[in-house]
Design an enzyme around this catalytic site. Structure first.
Site, PDB file in Angstrom:
ATOM      1  N   GLU A 199       0.817  -1.218   0.000  1.00  0.00           N
ATOM      2  CA  GLU A 199       0.000   0.000   0.000  1.00  0.00           C
ATOM      3  C   GLU A 199       0.850   1.267   0.000  1.00  0.00           C
ATOM      4  OE1 GLU A 199      -0.548  -2.629   1.946  1.00  0.00           O
ATOM      5  OE2 GLU A 199      -2.468  -3.350   1.155  1.00  0.00           O
TER       6      GLU A 199
ATOM      7  N   PHE B 173      -6.177  -0.310   5.310  1.00  0.00           N
ATOM      8  CA  PHE B 173      -4.816  -0.216   4.793  1.00  0.00           C
ATOM      9  C   PHE B 173      -4.441   1.219   4.457  1.00  0.00           C
ATOM     10  CE2 PHE B 173      -5.751  -4.726   3.149  1.00  0.00           C
ATOM     11  CZ  PHE B 173      -5.390  -5.268   4.372  1.00  0.00           C
TER      12      PHE B 173
ATOM     13  N   ARG C 136     -19.219  -1.520  -1.889  1.00  0.00           N
ATOM     14  CA  ARG C 136     -18.895  -2.256  -3.103  1.00  0.00           C
ATOM     15  C   ARG C 136     -19.858  -3.429  -3.305  1.00  0.00           C
ATOM     16  NH1 ARG C 136     -17.186  -7.074  -1.754  1.00  0.00           N
ATOM     17  NH2 ARG C 136     -16.829  -7.486  -3.955  1.00  0.00           N
TER      18      ARG C 136
END
Length: 336
Positions: free
Chosen positions: A81, A106, A189
């Protein structure tokens, strides 16, 4: 980490492990698939500077739809990340507009310093769009980004957005592209509920919208909690409780004018509802604004507790931590 295993109830199927990653849509609720991925594809058709980037999570942030359509503008950075956001900053410096996606944990924890130093401080035009915000995963603290809004609110130059549903996500994508500067946006999502289309809603960056009015209670909400607030308002009608809902999708900059106007109406209980820890999010932002402005309504918060959350099925966890429709309604009845 303690796992919550709900006891089976008569007439209800036993919740399985899949409920830990299930859609937040209620049974029978209208949904749209992958609104972010499809909206980004539409944006990219007219914006050759738009690129998609992810850290091994394209399928789980709906960015794989963009990657399939524009493979030459899709960057898979692997499980790194810090590299993702450092590279996004560099590409932005060269005139591209990266949409960088990963899980919210993250971005807010693992790569915070890289975002702070390479994107925010340099005021780079990077759009950070992150899945699994707040309590939208049942996999425990490693995947539950309950503190992300507090962290990104504290970062200078960063615009912070918590959209409600598929309808708003589709409108949010071109709006944040039109905004010059770094953005952190939460992402729902997969099969995402559609709610706000019934209210003739239009997303505007930096603006709160009164979705419905009411004389007894004002719920100020963001993200999926606006869905819960609207559902709770319907449930409270049975008790002759008239409930207003003010949706605040932009957490920073805050629409202070709309909040002060609605919270300043006398005689209403003001409740802030958010899918975030009680510390440092929308609730404390609104409370501080009201105090500084000399407005002092009866005030309550519905938010996640200041603790590491359990693992388990999402419906069970939403009940346990007070952010289900039934729990929102119950708490408001109790306060009234």
């Amino acid at each position: 980490m303690k796992t919550v295993r709900p006891a089976p109830q008569p007439g209800k199927p036993r919740l399985t492990t899949s409920a830990m990653i299930a859609s937040i849509a209620a049974e029978g609720q209208k949904t749209r698939p992958a609104p972010f991925g499809h909206a980004l594809v539409e944006l990219a058709r007219s914006r050759p500077d738009v690129i998609g980037m992810t850290a091994d999570l394209g399928k789980y942030t709906d960015l794989h739809i963009f990657g399939k359509e524009f493979p030459d503008r899709f960057y898979q950075m692997g499980m790194a990340e810090q590299l993702l956001f450092g590279a996004a900053s560099g590409l932005a410096a060269e005139g591209f507009m990266p949409f960088a996606t990963t899980y919210a944990v993250f971005a807010s924890r693992r790569a915070y310093d890289f975002i702070h130093q390479t994107i925010a401080e340099e005021d780079r035009n990077v759009k950070i769009v992150c899945a699994l915000p707040g309590l939208t995963s049942g996999y425990g603290p490693s995947h539950q980004a309950a503190e992300d809004l507090a962290l990104f609110r504290a970062m200078p130059n960063m615009t912070v957005i918590d959209p409600c549903d598929a309808h708003e996500i589709e409108q949010m994508v071109p709006a944040i592209a039109a905004h010059r500067g770094p953005v952190y946006a939460r992402l729902l999502r997969g099969q995402v509920p559609v709610v706000l289309d019934e209210y003739d809603y239009k997303f505007e960056l930096g603006k709160a919208k009164l979705i419905r009015d009411g004389r007894d209670v004002l719920i100020i909400s963001s993200g999926l909690m606006t869905m819960r607030a609207l559902e709770a308002a319907q449930a409270l009608k049975d008790d002759r409780v008239d409930t207003a809902v003010l949706h605040v999708p932009t957490i920073k900059p805050l629409d202070t004018e709309a909040i002060l106007r609605e919270a300043g109406k006398s005689g209403r209980l003001v409740v802030v509802a958010e899918n975030h820890t009680v510390i440092g999010g929308l609730g404390e932002a609104v409370a501080a604004l009201l105090m500084r402005s000399g407005i002092h309504p009866a005030f309550r918060q519905i938010a996640l507790p200041d603790e590491f959350l359990d693992a388990g099925a999402l419906p069970t966890l939403h009940d346990r931590y007070g952010i289900s429709t039934a729990e929102v309604s119950r708490q408001i009845r109790q306060w009234l």
